[in-house]
Design an enzyme around this catalytic site. Structure first.
Site, short mmCIF file in Angstrom:
data_model
loop_
_atom_site.label_atom_id
_atom_site.label_comp_id
_atom_site.label_asym_id
_atom_site.label_seq_id
_atom_site.Cartn_x
_atom_site.Cartn_y
_atom_site.Cartn_z
CG ASP A 194 22.78 41.18 38.55
OD1 ASP A 194 23.34 42.24 38.19
OD2 ASP A 194 22.69 40.19 37.82
CE1 TYR A 254 37.18 48.07 34.66
CE2 TYR A 254 39.17 49.33 34.19
CZ TYR A 254 38.34 48.68 35.09
OH TYR A 254 38.67 48.65 36.43
CE LYS A 313 35.76 50.56 36.98
NZ LYS A 313 34.91 50.23 38.14
CG ASN A 317 34.38 46.20 44.82
OD1 ASN A 317 35.54 46.57 44.63
ND2 ASN A 317 34.02 44.92 44.63
CB THR A 321 41.33 40.79 41.05
OG1 THR A 321 41.13 41.64 39.91
CG2 THR A 321 41.76 41.60 42.25
N1 LIG Z 1 41.98 44.75 39.94
C1 LIG Z 1 42.43 45.92 39.52
O1 LIG Z 1 43.59 46.08 39.13
C2 LIG Z 1 41.51 47.12 39.51
C3 LIG Z 1 42.07 48.36 39.17
C4 LIG Z 1 41.24 49.47 39.16
C5 LIG Z 1 39.91 49.34 39.50
N2 LIG Z 1 39.40 48.12 39.83
C6 LIG Z 1 37.98 48.04 40.17
O2 LIG Z 1 37.83 47.43 41.44
C7 LIG Z 1 36.56 46.77 41.49
C8 LIG Z 1 36.74 45.34 41.97
O3 LIG Z 1 37.47 44.64 40.98
P1 LIG Z 1 38.34 43.35 41.26
O4 LIG Z 1 39.65 43.59 40.66
O5 LIG Z 1 38.23 42.93 42.66
O6 LIG Z 1 37.59 42.31 40.29
P2 LIG Z 1 36.99 40.85 40.49
O7 LIG Z 1 37.85 40.04 41.38
O8 LIG Z 1 36.67 40.37 39.13
O9 LIG Z 1 35.64 41.13 41.30
C9 LIG Z 1 34.58 41.82 40.69
C10 LIG Z 1 33.37 41.66 41.57
O10 LIG Z 1 32.25 42.33 40.93
C11 LIG Z 1 31.19 41.42 40.90
N3 LIG Z 1 30.20 41.72 39.86
C12 LIG Z 1 30.38 41.76 38.52
N4 LIG Z 1 29.20 42.01 37.91
C13 LIG Z 1 28.29 42.15 38.90
C14 LIG Z 1 26.90 42.41 38.92
N5 LIG Z 1 26.19 42.59 37.79
N6 LIG Z 1 26.26 42.51 40.11
C15 LIG Z 1 26.94 42.32 41.26
N7 LIG Z 1 28.24 42.05 41.32
C16 LIG Z 1 28.91 41.95 40.14
C17 LIG Z 1 31.83 40.06 40.72
O11 LIG Z 1 30.90 39.03 41.00
P3 LIG Z 1 31.02 37.56 40.30
O12 LIG Z 1 32.03 36.80 41.11
O13 LIG Z 1 29.63 37.04 40.44
O14 LIG Z 1 31.45 37.76 38.89
C18 LIG Z 1 32.94 40.19 41.73
O15 LIG Z 1 32.46 39.97 43.01
C19 LIG Z 1 35.95 46.88 40.10
O16 LIG Z 1 35.03 47.96 40.05
C20 LIG Z 1 37.16 47.19 39.23
O17 LIG Z 1 36.81 47.87 38.05
C21 LIG Z 1 40.17 47.00 39.85
#
Ligand SMILES: NC(=O)c1ccc[n+]([C@@H]2O[C@H](COP(=O)([O-])OP(=O)(O)OC[C@H]3O[C@@H](n4cnc5c(N)ncnc54)[C@H](OP(=O)(O)O)[C@@H]3O)[C@@H](O)[C@H]2O)c1
Length: 259
Positions: free
Chosen positions: A69, A182, A186, A96, A217
């Site tokens: 975590d 958010y 970033k 990530n 996601t």
């Molecule tokens: N999706 C987009 O459009 C987008 C765009 C720009 C940047 N991003 C960035 O890409 C990254 C991945 O995002 P995603 O879209 O794949 O989101 P996601 O599907 O919601 O996945 C987020 C991941 O982070 C984990 N997480 C959250 N809090 C945590 C903690 N305290 N300790 C450990 N793990 C934790 C979640 O675990 P749980 O399953 O336990 O919650 C999940 O595995 C993030 O940093 C996000 O800001 C995403």
């Protein structure tokens, strides 16, 4: 993706990806493992991360899970110790894990971003605990292991929403998204990236920030037009940069993103 020049530097690389149980982190883990890299899949729920790793092991990939975590320094330290005991070193760290928590339903029942003046301080703090302090905590804990690598790579998952240049441009495609916690978290990730990159500039370790683009996601209710696989691509590229690759940068799939 061709990672042969990285494999020439490190024949048997070891990577760790935070937030690897789903979304972009799962895809980063899968693609790195398919390229022959051993991947520690780190997640805050031991059951969910073990299940995610099991699904890739079943496909014959070299991965294992570790509970981590990012907001809990003890769990991060325990994970670093476990990786050190089992793998002895770490070559690639992908920070990530990330959250968005400033959304609500509007009168029509549709999700909307809460305006900056209406978010609670606790939302800002929670977002920073994961998205910013988590990146710092994990990087600090794993840096001694990365320093043992001949070609350490740190990738911090940022976002196009972290770019002050883009966010302050009213013509930018996503400038309407004004999620204070958010977006500013970033921007702070970008600052953390530059700080570590500067400290490590005379070492083999490269530190870069990645913008995966808007991907469908759980983070955004699956509203993004891109797939998590497409989002993973820039992280993979930065995780496996050759020796003459950049450090202290901010990149999406098209190249440099303006800070
Ligand atoms: N999706 C987009 O459009 C987008 C765009 C720009 C940047 N991003 C960035 O890409 C990254 C991945 O995002 P995603 O879209 O794949 O989101 P996601 O599907 O919601 O996945 C987020 C991941 O982070 C984990 N997480 C959250 N809090 C945590 C903690 N305290 N300790 C450990 N793990 C934790 C979640 O675990 P749980 O399953 O336990 O919650 C999940 O595995 C993030 O940093 C996000 O800001 C995403």
């Amino acid at each position: 993706m061709d990672i042969s020049s990285y494999r020439q530097l490190i024949p048997s690389p070891v990577a760790l990806v935070t937030g690897a149980n789903k979304g972009i982190g799962f895809e980063i883990s899968r693609i790195l493992a398919e390229a022959g890299i051993f991947v520690w899949m780190a997640g805050r729920d031991s059951g969910r991360i073990a299940a995610a790793a099991a699904s890739l092991k079943k496909a014959g990939l070299s991965v294992d899970s570790v509970p981590l975590d990012v907001t809990d320094p003890q769990s991060v330290e325990a994970a670093a110790l476990h990786v050190e005991n089992v793998s002895g070193a770490l070559d690639i760290l992908v920070n990530n894990a990330g959250i968005v928590n400033e959304r609500r339903l509007n009168k029509a029942g549709e999700p909307e971003v809460i305006p900056p003046s209406q978010i609670e301080l606790v939302m800002l703090r929670q977002t920073y605990e994961t998205n910013v302090f988590g990146v710092f905590t994990v990087t600090k804990a794993f840096l001694p292991l990365l320093c043992k690598s001949q070609a350490g790579r740190i990738v911090n998952m940022s976002s196009g929403l972290g770019s002050l240049t883009q966010r302050s441009d009213p013509t930018w495609g996503y400038s309407a998204i004004n999620a204070l916690a958010y977006c500013s978290s970033k921007t702070a990730v970008n600052g953390v990236t530059v700080a570590f990159a500067k400290e490590l500039k005379d070492t083999p370790i490269k530190v870069n920030a990645a913008d995966p683009g808007y991907c469908a996601t759980d983070l955004n209710g699956h509203s993004g037009p891109r797939t998590p696989t497409q989002g993973a691509e820039i992280a993979i590229r930065l995780a496996t940069l050759p020796a003459d690759g950049p450090t202290c940068g901010y990149f999406d799939e098209n190249g440099t993103v303006p800070w």
